[in-house]
Scaffold this motif. Structure first.
Motif, PDB file in Angstrom:
ATOM      1  N   ARG A  63       0.860  -1.185   0.000  1.00  0.00           N
ATOM      2  CA  ARG A  63       0.000   0.000   0.000  1.00  0.00           C
ATOM      3  C   ARG A  63       0.895   1.234   0.000  1.00  0.00           C
ATOM      4  N   ARG A  64       0.342   2.344  -0.387  1.00  0.00           N
ATOM      5  CA  ARG A  64       1.039   3.630  -0.429  1.00  0.00           C
ATOM      6  C   ARG A  64       2.139   3.596  -1.488  1.00  0.00           C
ATOM      7  N   ARG A  65       2.456   4.723  -1.994  1.00  0.00           N
ATOM      8  CA  ARG A  65       3.390   4.805  -3.121  1.00  0.00           C
ATOM      9  C   ARG A  65       4.846   4.532  -2.729  1.00  0.00           C
ATOM     10  N   LYS A  66       5.293   5.143  -1.645  1.00  0.00           N
ATOM     11  CA  LYS A  66       6.714   5.095  -1.294  1.00  0.00           C
ATOM     12  C   LYS A  66       7.041   3.935  -0.356  1.00  0.00           C
ATOM     13  N   ALA A  67       8.207   3.342  -0.586  1.00  0.00           N
ATOM     14  CA  ALA A  67       8.647   2.184   0.198  1.00  0.00           C
ATOM     15  C   ALA A  67       8.848   2.506   1.672  1.00  0.00           C
ATOM     16  N   ASP A  68       9.119   3.762   2.010  1.00  0.00           N
ATOM     17  CA  ASP A  68       9.389   4.102   3.404  1.00  0.00           C
ATOM     18  C   ASP A  68       8.134   4.524   4.172  1.00  0.00           C
ATOM     19  N   HIS A  69       6.976   4.421   3.559  1.00  0.00           N
ATOM     20  CA  HIS A  69       5.733   4.764   4.260  1.00  0.00           C
ATOM     21  C   HIS A  69       5.493   3.740   5.381  1.00  0.00           C
ATOM     22  N   PRO A  70       5.037   4.178   6.554  1.00  0.00           N
ATOM     23  CA  PRO A  70       4.820   3.255   7.671  1.00  0.00           C
ATOM     24  C   PRO A  70       3.883   2.086   7.346  1.00  0.00           C
ATOM     25  N   HIS A  71       2.871   2.292   6.532  1.00  0.00           N
ATOM     26  CA  HIS A  71       1.966   1.185   6.169  1.00  0.00           C
ATOM     27  C   HIS A  71       2.718   0.099   5.412  1.00  0.00           C
ATOM     28  N   ARG A  72       3.613   0.523   4.529  1.00  0.00           N
ATOM     29  CA  ARG A  72       4.385  -0.454   3.766  1.00  0.00           C
ATOM     30  C   ARG A  72       5.265  -1.277   4.710  1.00  0.00           C
ATOM     31  N   GLN A 119       4.686  -1.918   7.870  1.00  0.00           N
ATOM     32  CA  GLN A 119       3.816  -2.814   8.640  1.00  0.00           C
ATOM     33  C   GLN A 119       3.428  -4.036   7.819  1.00  0.00           C
ATOM     34  N   ILE A 120       3.169  -3.852   6.543  1.00  0.00           N
ATOM     35  CA  ILE A 120       2.795  -4.971   5.681  1.00  0.00           C
ATOM     36  C   ILE A 120       3.958  -5.942   5.522  1.00  0.00           C
ATOM     37  N   VAL A 121       5.151  -5.417   5.348  1.00  0.00           N
ATOM     38  CA  VAL A 121       6.332  -6.274   5.249  1.00  0.00           C
ATOM     39  C   VAL A 121       6.486  -7.098   6.527  1.00  0.00           C
ATOM     40  N   GLU A 122       6.284  -6.455   7.664  1.00  0.00           N
ATOM     41  CA  GLU A 122       6.394  -7.165   8.944  1.00  0.00           C
ATOM     42  C   GLU A 122       5.318  -8.253   9.062  1.00  0.00           C
ATOM     43  N   LEU A 123       4.086  -7.905   8.744  1.00  0.00           N
ATOM     44  CA  LEU A 123       2.996  -8.882   8.804  1.00  0.00           C
ATOM     45  C   LEU A 123       3.279 -10.069   7.890  1.00  0.00           C
ATOM     46  N   ASN A 124       3.656  -9.779   6.647  1.00  0.00           N
ATOM     47  CA  ASN A 124       3.940 -10.866   5.709  1.00  0.00           C
ATOM     48  C   ASN A 124       5.100 -11.729   6.168  1.00  0.00           C
ATOM     49  N   GLY A 125       6.000 -11.175   6.950  1.00  0.00           N
ATOM     50  CA  GLY A 125       7.096 -11.942   7.506  1.00  0.00           C
ATOM     51  C   GLY A 125       6.649 -12.968   8.537  1.00  0.00           C
ATOM     52  N   TYR A 126       5.553 -12.687   9.217  1.00  0.00           N
ATOM     53  CA  TYR A 126       5.019 -13.609  10.224  1.00  0.00           C
ATOM     54  C   TYR A 126       4.164 -14.722   9.620  1.00  0.00           C
ATOM     55  N   LEU A 127       3.544 -14.468   8.503  1.00  0.00           N
ATOM     56  CA  LEU A 127       2.557 -15.399   7.963  1.00  0.00           C
ATOM     57  C   LEU A 127       3.079 -16.798   7.635  1.00  0.00           C
ATOM     58  N   GLU A 129       0.716   4.301  -9.944  1.00  0.00           N
ATOM     59  CA  GLU A 129      -0.714   4.524 -10.100  1.00  0.00           C
ATOM     60  C   GLU A 129      -1.297   3.563 -11.128  1.00  0.00           C
ATOM     61  N   LYS A 130      -0.468   3.116 -12.066  1.00  0.00           N
ATOM     62  CA  LYS A 130      -0.934   2.158 -13.074  1.00  0.00           C
ATOM     63  C   LYS A 130      -1.288   0.816 -12.443  1.00  0.00           C
ATOM     64  N   MET A 131      -0.595   0.457 -11.384  1.00  0.00           N
ATOM     65  CA  MET A 131      -0.856  -0.820 -10.709  1.00  0.00           C
ATOM     66  C   MET A 131      -2.018  -0.719  -9.726  1.00  0.00           C
ATOM     67  N   MET A 132      -2.009   0.340  -8.923  1.00  0.00           N
ATOM     68  CA  MET A 132      -3.045   0.539  -7.911  1.00  0.00           C
ATOM     69  C   MET A 132      -3.355   2.030  -7.823  1.00  0.00           C
ATOM     70  N   PRO A 133      -4.351   2.481  -8.579  1.00  0.00           N
ATOM     71  CA  PRO A 133      -4.652   3.915  -8.637  1.00  0.00           C
ATOM     72  C   PRO A 133      -4.890   4.561  -7.273  1.00  0.00           C
ATOM     73  N   ASP A 134      -5.546   3.845  -6.365  1.00  0.00           N
ATOM     74  CA  ASP A 134      -5.835   4.401  -5.044  1.00  0.00           C
ATOM     75  C   ASP A 134      -4.894   3.855  -3.975  1.00  0.00           C
ATOM     76  N   THR A 135      -3.850   3.195  -4.384  1.00  0.00           N
ATOM     77  CA  THR A 135      -2.831   2.540  -3.557  1.00  0.00           C
ATOM     78  C   THR A 135      -3.350   1.357  -2.744  1.00  0.00           C
ATOM     79  N   THR A 136      -4.550   0.907  -3.040  1.00  0.00           N
ATOM     80  CA  THR A 136      -5.113  -0.235  -2.330  1.00  0.00           C
ATOM     81  C   THR A 136      -5.689  -1.292  -3.272  1.00  0.00           C
ATOM     82  N   HIS A 137      -6.415  -0.856  -4.284  1.00  0.00           N
ATOM     83  CA  HIS A 137      -7.115  -1.781  -5.176  1.00  0.00           C
ATOM     84  C   HIS A 137      -6.400  -1.868  -6.521  1.00  0.00           C
ATOM     85  N   PRO A 138      -6.059  -3.080  -6.954  1.00  0.00           N
ATOM     86  CA  PRO A 138      -5.358  -3.218  -8.230  1.00  0.00           C
ATOM     87  C   PRO A 138      -6.209  -2.739  -9.415  1.00  0.00           C
ATOM     88  N   SER A 139      -5.534  -2.156 -10.370  1.00  0.00           N
ATOM     89  CA  SER A 139      -6.140  -1.771 -11.641  1.00  0.00           C
ATOM     90  C   SER A 139      -6.238  -3.023 -12.516  1.00  0.00           C
TER      91      SER A 139
END
Length: 84
Positions: free
Chosen positions: A7-16, A18-26, A54-64
């Motif tokens: 999620r979110r455009r930039k790799a250093d965004h806190p949401h990104r 958190q997702i990396v951390e979550l995926n690491g636990y799965l 934006e071509k991949m996920m215009p709203d940074t959440t839902h794939p195009s």
């Protein structure tokens, strides 16, 4: 089980981060469940700099449509294997 997509455009965004951390636990959380595997295809939505376009996920959440094609291509072989 697919990892949570970036999620979110930039790799250093806190949401990104958190997702990396979550995926690491799965993988470990799922390893003892019969017939369940984990696959993280999130990087396939990112460019070489880790930017979510934006071509991949215009709203940074839902794939195009392009994002859905990347998703389909990434899991096609696994689905074919499961259907054998």
């Amino acid at each position: 089980v697919l990892g949570v997509f970036p999620r979110r455009r930039k790799a250093d965004h806190p949401h990104r981060q958190q997702i990396v951390e979550l995926n690491g636990y799965l993988p470990e959380l799922l390893e003892e469940i019969p017939n369940v595997t984990f696959k993280d295809i999130g990087e396939q939505f990112l460019d070489e700099n880790g930017f979510l376009s934006e071509k991949m996920m215009p709203d940074t959440t839902h794939p195009s449509a392009q994002g859905h094609q990347v998703w389909a291509d990434a899991i096609k072989a696994d689905l074919e294997q499961m259907l054998k």
